[in-house]
Design an enzyme around this catalytic site. Structure first.
Site, PDB file in Angstrom:
ATOM      1  N   ARG A  39      18.752  43.679  26.049  1.00  0.00           N
ATOM      2  CA  ARG A  39      17.939  44.660  26.770  1.00  0.00           C
ATOM      3  C   ARG A  39      17.953  46.013  26.066  1.00  0.00           C
ATOM      4  NH1 ARG A  39      21.834  44.256  31.851  1.00  0.00           N
ATOM      5  NH2 ARG A  39      23.703  45.172  30.991  1.00  0.00           N
ATOM      6  N   GLU A  64      15.637  41.633  29.530  1.00  0.00           N
ATOM      7  CA  GLU A  64      16.696  41.657  30.528  1.00  0.00           C
ATOM      8  C   GLU A  64      16.798  40.211  31.026  1.00  0.00           C
ATOM      9  OE1 GLU A  64      19.058  43.741  32.331  1.00  0.00           O
ATOM     10  OE2 GLU A  64      19.314  41.656  32.920  1.00  0.00           O
ATOM     11  N   LYS A 143      39.125  35.479  28.450  1.00  0.00           N
ATOM     12  CA  LYS A 143      40.481  35.101  28.854  1.00  0.00           C
ATOM     13  C   LYS A 143      40.722  35.318  30.348  1.00  0.00           C
ATOM     14  CE  LYS A 143      42.937  39.129  29.562  1.00  0.00           C
ATOM     15  NZ  LYS A 143      42.521  40.381  29.430  1.00  0.00           N
ATOM     16  N   TYR A 155      32.595  38.438  37.804  1.00  0.00           N
ATOM     17  CA  TYR A 155      32.759  38.191  36.358  1.00  0.00           C
ATOM     18  C   TYR A 155      33.665  36.981  36.124  1.00  0.00           C
ATOM     19  CZ  TYR A 155      34.063  39.467  31.485  1.00  0.00           C
ATOM     20  OH  TYR A 155      34.293  39.482  30.126  1.00  0.00           O
ATOM     21  N   ALA A 186      39.974  37.776  24.125  1.00  0.00           N
ATOM     22  CA  ALA A 186      40.835  38.469  25.092  1.00  0.00           C
ATOM     23  C   ALA A 186      40.591  39.979  25.026  1.00  0.00           C
ATOM     24  CB  ALA A 186      42.292  38.131  24.841  1.00  0.00           C
TER      25      ALA A 186
END
Ligand code: NAP
Length: 261
Positions: A39, A64, A143, A155, A186
């Site tokens: 985006r 997007e 991770k 998330y 990570a």
């Protein structure tokens, strides 16, 4: 070693910055045709101009990705421009901290839209073309799907589902000769990471604390190290018998004994 990626069309979502941009650079270095889908049009164009000036074949599609329709349009555009597709790298995402306590059902759903649904949507629309090329899919996970982080349910669920979908798609696509793998980073310094770090009262101290817990060489993983894994996995020559795997490129962060540090 020639990874045999020359002229192969590779979509990298979130390819304008951070980990995605490093993957785009690595694909370009291997002679591949990277398509930046992001985006942030300006950042994508800047990177594409730089790579084209070095002789690479690189293009940008500003999008997007949170709607299924935009994912369909992106894939159609790639096919119109290049007439083939070898690989999809699902990478765009944001740790948006929609937690259990400080979130809401609507915010949770929106986080899944930002982090999960476009991984499925892009793969769904790319599939007929990947079947033709016997191509490959790489999903960038996190991770946090394994360790938890606290305060980021949306998330985390997305990244956990991405690991599950990697196995699921690897099985479903066996018969088409399409390999599907996930890379699990990570701690990698990127604009997103920098933004997350600056949300702490003392970012420098937080950073020192994080680095002290990374087992190998007490340092962050570089975006280039994630990109090196990505081009290796893309290559049918180098990684032709690797599918359904979760590759942790993290200096031992997730799996090594915490008592070490
Ligand atoms: P980044 O620095 O924010 O770069 C990601 C790029 O993707 C940005 O240009 C961003 O645009 C774009 N983007 C995000 N969501 C999008 C959407 N819905 N549609 C179109 N473009 C979108 O992020 P990064 O740190 O490189 O992270 C890349 C991936 O690695 C993410 O999936 C992340 O979860 C994962 N990861 C990163 C780390 C780390 O330590 N950095 C660790 C584990 C996992 P904006 O700038 O406008 O948001």
């Amino acid at each position: 070693m020639d990874l045999e990626l020359r002229n192969k069309v590779v979509i990298v979502t979130g390819g304008a910055k951070g980990i995605g941009a490093s993957i785009v650079r690595a694909v370009a270095r291997e002679g591949g045709n990277a398509v930046i889908v992001d985006r942030d049009k300006a950042a994508g164009e800047k990177l594409a101009i730089e790579l084209r000036s070095e002789g690479a074949n690189c293009s940008v599609i500003a999008a997007e990705l949170t709607s299924g329709e935009s994912c369909s349009k992106v894939v159609n555009q790639v096919l119109k421009d290049s007439n083939s597709l070898f690989a999809l790298i699902n990478n765009a995402g944001v740790n948006d901290r929609i937690g259990l306590e400080h979130g809401s059902p609507d915010k949770y759903m929106a986080s899944l839209q930002r982090n999960l649904f476009h991984y499925y949507n892009m793969a769904h629309y790319a599939l007929p073309h990947l079947k033709r090329s016997k191509g490959t899919i790489i999903n960038i996970a996190s991770k946090t799907a394994i360790t938890g982080q606290g305060g980021t349910s949306g998330y985390e669920s997305a990244k956990g589902a991405i690991l599950a979908l990697t196995r699921e798609w690897a099985v479903e696509l066996l018969e088409f000769g399409i390999r599907v793998n996930a890379i699990v980073p990570a701690e990698v310094m990127t604009p997103l990471y920098q933004q997350w770090l600056s949300s702490f009262p003392n970012p420098e101290e937080k950073m020192k604390n994080i680095i002290s817990k990374i087992p190998f060489e007490k340092r962050m993983t570089t975006p280039e190290e994630i990109a090196a894994m990505a081009v290796f996995l893309l290559s049918s020559k180098a990684a032709g018998h690797i599918t359904g795997q979760h590759l942790f490129v993290d200096g031992g962060y997730v799996h090594l004994d915490r008592a070490l540090s």
